[in-house]
Motif scaffolding. Structure first.
Motif, PDB file in Angstrom:
ATOM      1  N   GLU A 156      34.349  74.298  33.168  1.00  0.00           N
ATOM      2  CA  GLU A 156      33.811  75.360  32.043  1.00  0.00           C
ATOM      3  C   GLU A 156      34.957  75.367  31.126  1.00  0.00           C
ATOM      4  O   GLU A 156      36.244  75.664  31.571  1.00  0.00           O
ATOM      5  CB  GLU A 156      33.522  76.698  32.491  1.00  0.00           C
TER       6      GLU A 156
ATOM      7  N   ASN B 122      30.780  77.493  25.898  1.00  0.00           N
ATOM      8  CA  ASN B 122      29.965  79.091  25.534  1.00  0.00           C
ATOM      9  C   ASN B 122      29.684  79.010  24.226  1.00  0.00           C
ATOM     10  O   ASN B 122      30.481  78.660  23.225  1.00  0.00           O
ATOM     11  CB  ASN B 122      31.255  80.058  25.834  1.00  0.00           C
TER      12      ASN B 122
ATOM     13  N   GLU C 146      26.344  77.150  27.469  1.00  0.00           N
ATOM     14  CA  GLU C 146      26.096  78.544  28.212  1.00  0.00           C
ATOM     15  C   GLU C 146      25.845  79.553  26.998  1.00  0.00           C
ATOM     16  O   GLU C 146      26.616  79.761  26.095  1.00  0.00           O
ATOM     17  CB  GLU C 146      27.570  79.004  28.954  1.00  0.00           C
TER      18      GLU C 146
ATOM     19  N   ASP D  62      24.383  82.480  31.151  1.00  0.00           N
ATOM     20  CA  ASP D  62      25.771  82.944  31.461  1.00  0.00           C
ATOM     21  C   ASP D  62      25.482  84.667  31.964  1.00  0.00           C
ATOM     22  O   ASP D  62      24.691  85.126  31.119  1.00  0.00           O
ATOM     23  CB  ASP D  62      26.794  82.578  30.523  1.00  0.00           C
TER      24      ASP D  62
ATOM     25  N   LYS E 235      24.090  81.454  35.774  1.00  0.00           N
ATOM     26  CA  LYS E 235      25.236  81.718  36.031  1.00  0.00           C
ATOM     27  C   LYS E 235      25.218  83.337  36.512  1.00  0.00           C
ATOM     28  O   LYS E 235      24.967  84.120  35.472  1.00  0.00           O
ATOM     29  CB  LYS E 235      26.492  81.547  35.266  1.00  0.00           C
TER      30      LYS E 235
END
Ligand code: C2E
Ligand code: MG
Ligand code: MG
Ligand code: MG
Length: 284
Positions: free
Chosen positions: A59, A117, A149, A179, A200
């Motif tokens: 990530e 993200n 995400e 996420d 997640k």
């Protein structure tokens, strides 16, 4: 009312009450410079295979190498950026940098999927799909090596529009991950209808499993649901071996946390060379 400040995204109605906001305004001004002058960094945190503990994905997490204040985490500047148009430049930079890094690893024989993200403000903009497309083309990265995400809160406030935009991104072959799952209020029905590949589980649930049987039960139920929905399941915030084993036994595909490695600059990360026939990650 100050039009310039309004454009900067800071809600200021009178100059004389701008004191606490002045600091935010300075951050925004400096952040524009930071993007232009290359002060932003991406750190990468490993996501390991629950069974083999091999790194399967990473990530990308944003940092700001501030000339005076040192290395800043997202909490020090993202909230301000997110109410401003700076977040657009920031996301463009993040997507492009992460795709470039993933392409570099791929060309070294290390095809490691990279997750980025994306802020709500950027997903609310149709341009994001173009930015992603351009980055993949520019660096020659197969779309399957990129994961986007998004957070639950975003998915909840604008479900129809969000689903449409996520579909457009997913049609490129990019994976979509939800996420911080469990921290917001996503209904299970909505989850079944969203075009997603991965869940997640929120760090808060993972951390509380130690002291709370209820949290263990909830995480186990989410794991069973993710399995039925054929979603890749990722646990984050794993700080000890016992938690890693618990999640592995529940069927988590990928484990992420300080126990396996902190976010670090790309050159510090040790990535295995992938065997050509090894599956890169869980089900799509
Ligand atoms: P997130 O996406 O949920 O990322 C996980 C956060 O948990 C990261 O914090 C990571 O460093 C931290 N973490 C990972 N493992 C552990 C652990 O074992 N224990 C503990 N205590 N923490 C752990 P970080 O890097 O400070 O990022 C915070 C949040 O900022 C991210 O949460 C994400 O929502 C946001 N963010 C980070 N990079 C970006 C970006 O490029 N763009 C956008 N829009 N948001 C970003
Ligand atoms: Mg994340
Ligand atoms: Mg998270
Ligand atoms: Mg978060």
């Amino acid at each position: 009312y100050d039009a310039k400040r309004h454009r900067a995204g800071v809600r200021v109605w009178h100059d004389d009450i701008a004191m606490p906001l002045g600091e935010d305004l300075q951050i925004l001004t400096e952040l524009r410079t930071a993007v232009a002058e290359g002060q932003l960094r991406l750190y990468y945190q490993p996501q390991v295979d629950g069974a083999t503990e091999q790194v399967r994905a990473v990530e990308a997490l944003l940092r700001w190498q501030h000339p005076v204040r040192g290395l800043l985490p997202p909490a020090a500047f993202l909230p301000q950026a997110e109410v401003s148009d700076v977040v657009v430049d920031l996301t463009d930079w993040v997507v492009n940098e992460a795709v470039a890094q993933a392409a570099a690893w791929l060309h070294q024989g290390r095809p490691v999927p990279v997750s980025v993200n994306v802020s709500a403000a950027c997903l609310a903009d149709d341009r994001l799909v173009d930015v992603i497309t351009a980055a993949l083309t520019r660096h020659g990265l197969p779309a399957a090596l990129l994961t986007v995400e998004v957070t639950e809160s975003l998915v909840m406030t604008e479900p129809v529009e969000t689903a449409r935009r996520l579909s457009a991104i997913r049609e490129l072959g990019v994976r979509i991950s939800v996420d911080d799952f469990g921290a917001g209020y996503t209904s299970l029905a909505l989850l079944a209808e969203l075009p997603i590949d991965e869940l997640k589980v929120d760090r808060g649930f993972i951390t509380r499993m130690d002291a709370s049987p209820a949290h263990v039960a909830i995480v186990a139920a989410v794991a069973a649901m993710a399995g039925s929905l054929n979603l890749t399941l990722v646990g984050e915030g794993i700080e000890d071996l016992a938690t890693a084993h618990t999640l592995r036994d529940m069927g988590f595909h990928l484990l992420q946390g300080y126990y396996f490695g902190k976010p670090q600059p790309p050159e510090s990360l040790s990535l295995p060379i992938a065997y050509a026939d090894a599956p890169i990650r869980g089900p799509r």
